[in-house]
Design a protein around this motif. Sequence first.
Motif, PDB file in Angstrom:
ATOM      1  N   GLY A 108       0.828  -1.194   0.000  1.00 60.26           N
ATOM      2  CA  GLY A 108       0.000   0.000   0.000  1.00 60.26           C
ATOM      3  C   GLY A 108       0.866   1.248   0.000  1.00 60.26           C
ATOM      4  N   PRO A 109       0.259   2.423   0.202  1.00 65.82           N
ATOM      5  CA  PRO A 109      -1.167   2.643   0.467  1.00 65.82           C
ATOM      6  C   PRO A 109      -2.047   2.307  -0.735  1.00 65.82           C
ATOM      7  CG  PRO A 109       0.056   4.743   0.415  1.00 65.82           C
ATOM      8  CD  PRO A 109       1.033   3.671   0.171  1.00 65.82           C
ATOM      9  N   SER A 110      -3.190   1.664  -0.418  1.00 60.72           N
ATOM     10  CA  SER A 110      -4.123   1.331  -1.489  1.00 60.72           C
ATOM     11  C   SER A 110      -5.540   1.690  -1.066  1.00 60.72           C
ATOM     12  CB  SER A 110      -4.023  -0.157  -1.824  1.00 60.72           C
ATOM     13  OG  SER A 110      -4.237  -0.914  -0.666  1.00 60.72           O
ATOM     14  N   ARG A 111      -6.414   1.765  -2.069  1.00 62.41           N
ATOM     15  CA  ARG A 111      -7.815   2.087  -1.820  1.00 62.41           C
ATOM     16  C   ARG A 111      -8.541   0.885  -1.221  1.00 62.41           C
ATOM     17  NH1 ARG A 111      -9.851   6.405  -4.833  1.00 62.41           N
ATOM     18  NH2 ARG A 111      -8.325   7.292  -6.246  1.00 62.41           N
ATOM     19  N   ALA A 112      -9.676   1.149  -0.607  1.00 64.36           N
ATOM     20  CA  ALA A 112     -10.487   0.068  -0.046  1.00 64.36           C
ATOM     21  C   ALA A 112     -10.939  -0.872  -1.147  1.00 64.36           C
ATOM     22  CB  ALA A 112     -11.704   0.648   0.652  1.00 64.36           C
ATOM     23  N   GLY A 113     -10.878  -2.173  -0.844  1.00 60.29           N
ATOM     24  CA  GLY A 113     -11.432  -3.166  -1.745  1.00 60.29           C
ATOM     25  C   GLY A 113     -10.577  -3.467  -2.960  1.00 60.29           C
TER      26      GLY A 113
END
Lengths: 145, 122
Positions: free
Chosen positions: A139-144
């Motif tokens: 990450g950082p990554s978006r939800a889902g």
Amino acid sequence: MTGVPEEAERFLAAHARAFLLVRRADGWPTGYPMLGLWRDGALHFSTYAKSAKVRNLERDDRVCCLVTSDDEDDPEFRAVLVRGRAEVLPGAELPSGRGADEQAAAGRGVPEGIVERSRERLRAGKRVLVRVVPERVSGPSRAGS
Amino acid sequence: MAPRERISMTEEEVRGFLATRRLLVLGTLDEDGAPFADVVPYAHDGGSLALALAPGSRSLANIRRDGRVCCIVERFSSYYEIKGVVVRGRAREAGGDGEAVAVRVPLEDVVSFDFAKIRRRA
């Protein structure tokens, strides 16, 4: 771990909203919302020495942590995943005697009286420091995603 | 009462809180038994949580192997307004539309906390 990706490290240093996932004695996964402090290349939490989460960590030290943006409604909401092994350290061993989550608590507006009580309990050995040395970070990554 | 019981929510409060949120932290088990976590969108229909999982996600692969999951819904707007619900249950696949696979988690084992119920010290 040879190194945490720079963008992930910046995110970890800037955010304190964290979730600690562990395995229970019955094999089920469980998790706890925590204040997480990224310092010296590791993620730190403080909790009660006699808590269920400490018993779980002492039985199985494999943990998965998510550190996230504060506000889930923010379109820029992101999360960083930190996997590793947890060590439980007595409060007395803290460098400079500071509560691990003091800085995190300040960053999230936790009242000074609450922070002071937590500090006292760390010194008295009623609370402990949990340190997660990362083995894998993403990450950082978006939800889902 | 234990501290946690003093600040836990009623069933109605849990339902109300779950209805106000849209993301949760999903904990699943990897093949070797280690915990794994992801942030996933969800909806709440009273008796269960309906999660929308990406078809190729590790969370979905984990659930297909072992349905035991925990879901954490939390809000921290200020210290005395912290609210959270932790649900443990067996996840079941419930269809999908190609973009997301629907997974239902029954509200079997629910723990909640509402810091607004803390009796404040002077």
